[in-house]
Scaffold this motif. Structure first.
Motif, mmCIF file in Angstrom:
data_model
loop_
_atom_site.group_PDB
_atom_site.id
_atom_site.type_symbol
_atom_site.label_atom_id
_atom_site.label_comp_id
_atom_site.label_asym_id
_atom_site.label_seq_id
_atom_site.Cartn_x
_atom_site.Cartn_y
_atom_site.Cartn_z
ATOM 1 N N SER A 4 -0.459 -16.030 12.159
ATOM 2 C CA SER A 4 -0.818 -14.918 13.029
ATOM 3 C C SER A 4 -0.932 -13.649 12.193
ATOM 4 C CB SER A 4 0.237 -14.733 14.120
ATOM 5 O OG SER A 4 0.276 -15.860 14.967
ATOM 6 N N PRO A 5 -1.855 -12.764 12.546
ATOM 7 C CA PRO A 5 -2.013 -11.506 11.802
ATOM 8 C C PRO A 5 -0.717 -10.699 11.737
ATOM 9 C CG PRO A 5 -3.869 -11.860 13.259
ATOM 10 C CD PRO A 5 -2.860 -12.909 13.594
ATOM 11 N N TYR A 6 0.081 -10.736 12.822
ATOM 12 C CA TYR A 6 1.342 -10.009 12.840
ATOM 13 C C TYR A 6 2.485 -10.968 13.160
ATOM 14 C CZ TYR A 6 -1.613 -5.853 13.139
ATOM 15 O OH TYR A 6 -2.552 -4.883 12.893
ATOM 16 N N ARG A 7 3.647 -10.603 12.652
ATOM 17 C CA ARG A 7 4.836 -11.379 13.010
ATOM 18 C C ARG A 7 5.271 -11.038 14.426
ATOM 19 N NH1 ARG A 7 10.679 -11.010 12.053
ATOM 20 N NH2 ARG A 7 11.506 -13.122 11.664
ATOM 21 N N THR A 8 5.243 -9.730 14.763
ATOM 22 C CA THR A 8 5.682 -9.265 16.078
ATOM 23 C C THR A 8 4.836 -8.082 16.519
ATOM 24 O OG1 THR A 8 7.939 -9.781 15.324
ATOM 25 C CG2 THR A 8 7.722 -8.681 17.461
ATOM 26 N N ILE A 9 4.591 -8.004 17.824
ATOM 27 C CA ILE A 9 3.935 -6.835 18.421
ATOM 28 C C ILE A 9 4.791 -6.344 19.581
ATOM 29 C CG2 ILE A 9 1.934 -5.998 19.727
ATOM 30 C CD1 ILE A 9 0.207 -8.017 18.242
ATOM 31 N N TRP A 10 4.936 -5.024 19.699
ATOM 32 C CA TRP A 10 5.616 -4.410 20.841
ATOM 33 C C TRP A 10 4.627 -3.497 21.565
ATOM 34 C CZ3 TRP A 10 7.814 -5.041 16.079
ATOM 35 C CH2 TRP A 10 9.066 -5.667 16.008
ATOM 36 N N ILE A 11 4.468 -3.694 22.872
ATOM 37 C CA ILE A 11 3.671 -2.780 23.688
ATOM 38 C C ILE A 11 4.490 -2.430 24.931
ATOM 39 C CG2 ILE A 11 1.380 -3.472 22.907
ATOM 40 C CD1 ILE A 11 1.181 -5.327 25.310
ATOM 41 N N SER A 12 4.276 -1.245 25.462
ATOM 42 C CA SER A 12 5.026 -0.833 26.654
ATOM 43 C C SER A 12 4.176 0.111 27.492
ATOM 44 C CB SER A 12 6.342 -0.143 26.274
ATOM 45 O OG SER A 12 6.101 1.186 25.840
ATOM 46 N N ASP A 13 4.680 0.402 28.685
ATOM 47 C CA ASP A 13 4.082 1.414 29.560
ATOM 48 C C ASP A 13 2.589 1.156 29.757
ATOM 49 O OD1 ASP A 13 6.392 3.606 29.916
ATOM 50 O OD2 ASP A 13 6.461 2.796 27.881
ATOM 51 N N LEU A 14 2.274 -0.075 30.178
ATOM 52 C CA LEU A 14 0.896 -0.444 30.480
ATOM 53 C C LEU A 14 0.495 0.091 31.850
ATOM 54 C CD1 LEU A 14 0.961 -4.205 29.361
ATOM 55 C CD2 LEU A 14 0.802 -2.140 27.945
ATOM 56 N N HIS A 15 1.458 0.161 32.771
ATOM 57 C CA HIS A 15 1.254 0.661 34.135
ATOM 58 C C HIS A 15 0.112 -0.066 34.851
ATOM 59 C CE1 HIS A 15 4.273 3.863 34.094
ATOM 60 N NE2 HIS A 15 3.993 3.950 32.804
ATOM 61 N N ILE A 16 0.130 -1.395 34.733
ATOM 62 C CA ILE A 16 -0.821 -2.224 35.469
ATOM 63 C C ILE A 16 -0.553 -2.045 36.962
ATOM 64 C CG2 ILE A 16 -1.615 -4.592 35.862
ATOM 65 C CD1 ILE A 16 -0.468 -5.251 33.058
ATOM 66 N N GLY A 17 -1.617 -1.901 37.740
ATOM 67 C CA GLY A 17 -1.457 -1.647 39.166
ATOM 68 C C GLY A 17 -1.541 -0.173 39.511
ATOM 69 N N SER A 18 -1.849 0.647 38.516
ATOM 70 C CA SER A 18 -2.043 2.077 38.757
ATOM 71 C C SER A 18 -3.363 2.495 38.128
ATOM 72 C CB SER A 18 -0.898 2.909 38.168
ATOM 73 O OG SER A 18 -1.076 3.083 36.771
ATOM 74 N N THR A 19 -3.889 3.624 38.567
ATOM 75 C CA THR A 19 -5.133 4.137 37.992
ATOM 76 C C THR A 19 -4.925 4.658 36.583
ATOM 77 O OG1 THR A 19 -4.720 6.307 38.998
ATOM 78 C CG2 THR A 19 -6.071 4.749 40.256
ATOM 79 N N GLN A 20 -3.664 4.795 36.148
ATOM 80 C CA GLN A 20 -3.376 5.283 34.809
ATOM 81 C C GLN A 20 -3.737 4.277 33.733
ATOM 82 O OE1 GLN A 20 0.714 6.460 34.458
ATOM 83 N NE2 GLN A 20 0.729 7.569 36.389
#
Length: 270
Positions: A4-20
């Motif tokens: 895999s290109p990365y060992r680990t990825i962290w993402i947060s605050d996607l706010h799926i279900g909002s217009t944001q």
């Protein structure tokens, strides 16, 4: 076996279900970035927004499907809920579609450094003790985002590709907000410095950062509302901040010292 290109990825605050939620950019990021492990560091689904207005366009379904597909294809996915999806915390250690829910987790890098992974609202006194104020702040943030969406559309129509963020501009001009961010970082560091970990990886305040505070690593993933940022771990254990623009990587580097020079950092959505 393909590496895999990365060992680990962290993402947060996607706010799926909002217009944001910047669904198109998030989908592009998920399409072009793979890892052995993926952390979803809270505020993934915005139940606060959904409780006020049902908003679930097709591309939000596609986001969920793409994440589930990654899990089926062998990516270890850990979901650490935040305050906007706090009801998911009731399912600590449950497995949903190969995704493990954990209130927090300890991640050990390839260099042997131990990081506590947590959304971060636990260290926000406003979110913990003044929920009405947190929700009021969320409403104000929503208005800024809506204005910013209009400005972004206008800039695209004019062919301007730079990332100006109204919320980021306001945030770094309001001294009380800057102080809140500083206090938030200091509270986390003071609380965790003697807990046997080398650092913390969190989200919550929509301000991506990698920095050393008194020998303790403070890492914030940012968000996919405005700044569209993620933290990645390379196979040598080094952590980097990635800012993503649809169809291309804008930059992959440690965070600049001048946050206003980097567009897209959001106002604290508490």
């Amino acid at each position: 076996m393909k590496t895999s290109p990365y060992r680990t990825i962290w993402i947060s605050d996607l706010h799926i279900g909002s217009t944001q939620c910047q669904a198109d950019t998030l989908l592009d990021f998920l399409k072009h970035n793979d890892s052995e492990k993926l952390y979803l560091v809270g505020d993934i689904i915005d139940f606060w927004a959904l409780s006020k207005k049902m908003y679930w366009p097709r591309d939000h379904n596609v986001i969920i499907q793409k994440i589930l597909r990654k899990a089926r294809h062998g990516t270890q996915i850990i979901y650490v809920p935040g305050n906007h999806d706090e009801n998911v915390r009731d399912y600590d250690e449950y497995v949903f579609g190969d995704i493990v829910v954990k209130k927090s987790d300890i991640h050990t890098t390839a260099q042997g450094k131990r990081f506590l992974v947590v959304h971060g609202d636990e260290y926000d006194t406003i979110a913990q003790h003044h929920r009405w104020m947190a929700k009021l702040g969320s409403v104000g943030y929503d208005w800024l985002i809506e204005i910013n969406r209009f400005l972004r559309l206008c800039r695209r129509m004019l062919g301007v590709q730079s990332h100006f963020s109204l919320a980021a501009f306001v945030k770094f001009k309001v001294k009380n907000v800057v102080k809140f961010m500083s206090d938030y970082e200091e509270t986390i560091v003071k609380t965790l410095k003697n807990e046997g970990v080398d650092g913390v990886i969190c989200g919550h305040i929509h301000h991506a950062e990698i920095k050393d505070i008194e020998g303790f690593m403070y890492v914030n993933t940012g968000d996919f509302v405005e700044s569209c940022t993620a933290i990645v771990e390379h196979h040598d254990g080094n952590l980097e901040l990635v800012r993503w623009q649809k169809q291309a990587i804008v930059e992959v580097k440690p965070l600049t010292e001048d946050p206003l020079a980097e567009a897209g950092d959001g106002l604290s959505n508490i």
